[in-house]
Design a protein around this motif. Structure first.
Motif, PDB file in Angstrom:
ATOM      1  N   LEU A  88       0.729  -1.191   0.053  1.00  0.00           N
ATOM      2  CA  LEU A  88      -0.067  -0.091   0.084  1.00  0.00           C
ATOM      3  C   LEU A  88       0.775   1.326  -0.066  1.00  0.00           C
ATOM      4  N   PHE A  89       2.168   1.112   0.603  1.00  0.00           N
ATOM      5  CA  PHE A  89       3.005   2.284   0.499  1.00  0.00           C
ATOM      6  C   PHE A  89       3.349   2.738  -0.747  1.00  0.00           C
ATOM      7  N   GLY A  90       3.653   1.655  -1.762  1.00  0.00           N
ATOM      8  CA  GLY A  90       3.910   1.884  -3.075  1.00  0.00           C
ATOM      9  C   GLY A  90       2.858   2.537  -3.835  1.00  0.00           C
ATOM     10  N   VAL A  91       1.523   2.315  -3.390  1.00  0.00           N
ATOM     11  CA  VAL A  91       0.590   3.055  -3.768  1.00  0.00           C
ATOM     12  C   VAL A  91       0.390   4.554  -3.557  1.00  0.00           C
ATOM     13  N   SER A  92       0.637   4.697  -2.404  1.00  0.00           N
ATOM     14  CA  SER A  92       0.666   6.261  -1.804  1.00  0.00           C
ATOM     15  C   SER A  92       1.780   7.033  -2.509  1.00  0.00           C
ATOM     16  N   VAL A  93       2.812   6.274  -2.834  1.00  0.00           N
ATOM     17  CA  VAL A  93       3.931   7.104  -3.625  1.00  0.00           C
ATOM     18  C   VAL A  93       3.559   7.628  -4.945  1.00  0.00           C
ATOM     19  N   ASP A 131      11.423   0.658  14.360  1.00  0.00           N
ATOM     20  CA  ASP A 131      10.741   1.459  13.448  1.00  0.00           C
ATOM     21  C   ASP A 131      11.019   0.870  12.022  1.00  0.00           C
ATOM     22  N   ILE A 132       9.720   1.195  11.106  1.00  0.00           N
ATOM     23  CA  ILE A 132       9.972   0.762   9.680  1.00  0.00           C
ATOM     24  C   ILE A 132       9.928   2.280   8.922  1.00  0.00           C
ATOM     25  N   LEU A 133       9.576   3.263   9.408  1.00  0.00           N
ATOM     26  CA  LEU A 133       9.329   4.541   8.798  1.00  0.00           C
ATOM     27  C   LEU A 133      10.492   4.994   7.964  1.00  0.00           C
ATOM     28  N   PHE A 134      11.757   4.781   8.590  1.00  0.00           N
ATOM     29  CA  PHE A 134      13.070   5.222   7.964  1.00  0.00           C
ATOM     30  C   PHE A 134      13.356   4.202   6.852  1.00  0.00           C
ATOM     31  N   HIS A 135      13.159   3.003   6.879  1.00  0.00           N
ATOM     32  CA  HIS A 135      13.117   2.228   5.843  1.00  0.00           C
ATOM     33  C   HIS A 135      12.131   2.350   4.331  1.00  0.00           C
ATOM     34  N   TYR A 136      11.172   2.933   4.818  1.00  0.00           N
ATOM     35  CA  TYR A 136      10.071   3.128   3.999  1.00  0.00           C
ATOM     36  C   TYR A 136      10.486   4.509   3.204  1.00  0.00           C
ATOM     37  N   ALA A 137      11.094   5.351   3.955  1.00  0.00           N
ATOM     38  CA  ALA A 137      11.640   6.719   3.468  1.00  0.00           C
ATOM     39  C   ALA A 137      12.566   6.461   2.137  1.00  0.00           C
ATOM     40  N   TYR A 138      13.564   5.774   2.449  1.00  0.00           N
ATOM     41  CA  TYR A 138      14.635   5.635   1.435  1.00  0.00           C
ATOM     42  C   TYR A 138      14.143   4.429   0.381  1.00  0.00           C
ATOM     43  N   CYS A 139      13.546   3.565   0.640  1.00  0.00           N
ATOM     44  CA  CYS A 139      12.741   2.767  -0.261  1.00  0.00           C
ATOM     45  C   CYS A 139      11.694   3.513  -1.285  1.00  0.00           C
ATOM     46  N   GLY A 140      11.133   4.344  -0.548  1.00  0.00           N
ATOM     47  CA  GLY A 140      10.334   5.441  -1.690  1.00  0.00           C
ATOM     48  C   GLY A 140      10.951   6.203  -2.298  1.00  0.00           C
ATOM     49  N   LEU A 141      12.008   6.729  -1.975  1.00  0.00           N
ATOM     50  CA  LEU A 141      12.787   7.647  -2.983  1.00  0.00           C
ATOM     51  C   LEU A 141      13.310   6.560  -4.160  1.00  0.00           C
ATOM     52  N   LEU A 142      13.420   5.206  -3.837  1.00  0.00           N
ATOM     53  CA  LEU A 142      13.834   4.285  -5.172  1.00  0.00           C
ATOM     54  C   LEU A 142      12.403   4.228  -6.063  1.00  0.00           C
ATOM     55  N   MET A 143      11.363   3.885  -5.211  1.00  0.00           N
ATOM     56  CA  MET A 143      10.043   3.774  -5.888  1.00  0.00           C
ATOM     57  C   MET A 143       9.457   4.744  -6.742  1.00  0.00           C
ATOM     58  N   MET A 144      10.207   6.090  -6.371  1.00  0.00           N
ATOM     59  CA  MET A 144       9.818   7.307  -7.193  1.00  0.00           C
ATOM     60  C   MET A 144      10.043   7.002  -8.896  1.00  0.00           C
ATOM     61  N   LEU A 145      11.006   6.414  -8.895  1.00  0.00           N
ATOM     62  CA  LEU A 145      11.595   6.189 -10.302  1.00  0.00           C
ATOM     63  C   LEU A 145      10.796   5.229 -11.061  1.00  0.00           C
ATOM     64  N   MET A 146      10.045   4.468 -10.274  1.00  0.00           N
ATOM     65  CA  MET A 146       9.117   3.401 -11.042  1.00  0.00           C
ATOM     66  C   MET A 146       7.430   3.850 -11.211  1.00  0.00           C
ATOM     67  N   ARG A 147       7.380   5.041 -10.470  1.00  0.00           N
ATOM     68  CA  ARG A 147       5.901   5.019 -10.191  1.00  0.00           C
ATOM     69  C   ARG A 147       5.119   5.319 -11.511  1.00  0.00           C
ATOM     70  N   SER A 148       5.781   5.602 -12.845  1.00  0.00           N
ATOM     71  CA  SER A 148       5.180   5.857 -14.077  1.00  0.00           C
ATOM     72  C   SER A 148       4.967   4.547 -14.899  1.00  0.00           C
ATOM     73  N   LEU A 239       7.851  -5.442  -3.384  1.00  0.00           N
ATOM     74  CA  LEU A 239       6.434  -5.295  -2.836  1.00  0.00           C
ATOM     75  C   LEU A 239       5.575  -3.960  -3.037  1.00  0.00           C
ATOM     76  N   MET A 240       6.293  -2.756  -2.875  1.00  0.00           N
ATOM     77  CA  MET A 240       5.856  -1.571  -3.330  1.00  0.00           C
ATOM     78  C   MET A 240       5.335  -1.372  -4.950  1.00  0.00           C
ATOM     79  N   MET A 241       6.142  -2.069  -5.827  1.00  0.00           N
ATOM     80  CA  MET A 241       5.876  -2.297  -7.172  1.00  0.00           C
ATOM     81  C   MET A 241       4.691  -2.867  -7.261  1.00  0.00           C
ATOM     82  N   LEU A 242       4.835  -4.266  -6.781  1.00  0.00           N
ATOM     83  CA  LEU A 242       3.724  -5.168  -6.849  1.00  0.00           C
ATOM     84  C   LEU A 242       2.260  -4.564  -6.461  1.00  0.00           C
TER      85      LEU A 242
END
Length: 425
Positions: A88-93, A131-148, A239-242
């Motif tokens: 779901l975090f991948g969706v929010s990105v 904590d998982i938020l810090f992990h999500y933050a830098y994974c989210g920066l990578l996921m930004m590149l695939m969001r389109s 998982l974010m991509m999925l």
């Protein structure tokens, strides 16, 4: 909308999400995920990391009720809800950042993730090392590149890597249970130990209050960040991509063909049933014997199948007109950030904060389940009450204001006035 300055309304990328713009299924699934995560995290609040990282039982052993509690956590919760929340975090990105050519929304997403990292650092270093938020933050920066990427590409690549990791985990767990005796002894020697002396010492440190307990938490957080968190990146990002692929294909919204949900129910449900049976047999047999010959451990590696089973059941219930059942989860999901951090505040207060009762090292699984259940009830009650007056959770509001660099309205009446007039609030 709230204003960007004294005369102009906010642009779409800067505007808070209005209730009518929320996606019911995403909030419902997010609520399910945030409640389930607590059931897994509880032991990390209540016992030293030396114990949670080993297979040893807590001091005093396990009663029958404790064994049932442990079985429920392992079978129905462990890894299933973190997996769902990561998807779901991948969706929010994508929902925040939009397509990559939209630079304005992309900058907003970047700021949002940076602030999430700041929240994660404070949460992990000061309150709880898990904590998982810090992990999500830098994974989210990578996921930004695939969001389109298109839904098909996200599904094939994210899904394939996720399946691969599931197979590797299942075979690895099964193999570990079937090693030759000599090799098993060597492997066991290299595993974390949880002898009574080290557990007692760790309990004493946490229960001594701050600064000793705080320093112990920081040490555990740093160890996790250096030794474990980087290795989760190739698991979390796929998982974010999925998750984003499932969203773009309409699956999360309930618009996919019915057979896709039924297939997930059949496969995931079968995996859950077998895992439940084999894990129970394993627990009942004691530590020295595994009557399943590694099947219990192997079935646990396919947690994502059970995640999709849960999601499919909830989506189908909603799709066939029973929103009154799944709707109770929606307010919890709309305040997921607040509820996640509130869970930490409650658990830290109860178990090792200097201002709490210092229950650290005293609760076994059955007792921890009573605490988890009480927190669930509290969040199921307080979330809709809060949202009856405010349009978002308090920490969601702070995060949103920090992201857009201005004070945004939080009360529903103020938000309605802002939408009716371009005057700044």
């Amino acid at each position: 909308m709230a204003a960007a300055d004294s005369t102009l309304p906010l642009k779409p990328a800067q505007a808070p999400i209005a209730p009518k713009d929320r996606i019911f299924n995403l909030d419902m699934l997010r609520g399910w995920a945030i409640l389930g995560i607590l059931a897994v995290n509880a032991v990390s609040f209540a016992w030293p990391v030396e114990l949670t990282m080993s297979d040893a039982p807590p001091p005093g052993g396990l009663s029958y009720a404790d064994t049932v509690g442990l079985w429920v956590t392992d079978v129905f919760f462990a890894d299933k809800f973190r997996t769902l929340f990561t998807m779901l975090f991948g969706v929010s990105v994508f929902l925040v950042g939009g397509e990559r050519p939209d630079r304005e929304r992309g900058r907003a997403l970047w700021r949002r993730l940076i602030w999430l990292g700041v929240f994660g650092l404070i949460h992990g270093m000061v309150f709880w090392y898990g904590d998982i938020l810090f992990h999500y933050a830098y994974c989210g920066l990578l996921m930004m590149l695939m969001r389109s990427w298109k839904a098909s590409r996200l599904l094939w690549i994210g899904g394939a890597i996720t399946v691969l990791w599931g197979v590797v985990a299942s075979l690895g767990y099964w193999g570990m249970e079937n090693l030759p005796p000599e090799m098993a002894e060597q492997m066991q020697a290299g595993m974390p130990t949880a002898d009574a002396a080290s557990i007692a010492a760790a309990i004493d440190v946490y229960r001594s209050g701050w600064p000793a307990g705080l320093l112990e938490n920081v040490t555990n957080w740093a160890t996790f960040q250096l030794m474990a968190s980087p290795f989760l990146i190739p698991i979390s990002v796929p998982l974010m991509m999925l998750g984003l692929g499932l969203f773009k294909s309409g699956w999360f919204s309930g618009r996919a063909p019915i057979w896709t949900y039924l297939l997930a129910v059949v496969i995931g449900g079968a995996n859950l049933a077998l895992f439940a049976l084999w894990r129970w047999q394993d627990l009942m047999a004691g530590e020295a014997v595994d009557p399943t010959h590694g099947l219990a451990a192997g079935a646990g590696g396919m947690a994502f199948l059970i995640t999709l089973f849960y999601a499919s059941v909830l989506i189908l219930i909603t799709k066939f007109g029973l929103r009154m059942l799944t709707g109770v989860l929606v307010p919890v999901g709309r305040m997921a950030f607040t509820n996640y951090l509130t869970q930490t505040l409650i658990m830290v207060t109860l178990y090792y904060a200097p201002w709490g009762p210092m229950w650290f090292g005293t609760h076994h699984p059955a007792e921890m389940w009573m605490v988890v259940g009480a927190v669930w009830v509290a969040q199921l009650i307080w979330s809709p009450l809060w949202l009856s007056v405010f349009q978002m959770g308090p920490l969601e509001w702070i995060w949103r204001c920090l992201t857009y660099g201005r004070l945004l309205p939080i009360r529903k009446s103020a938000a309605a006035a802002a939408q009716a007039s371009p005057v700044a609030i």
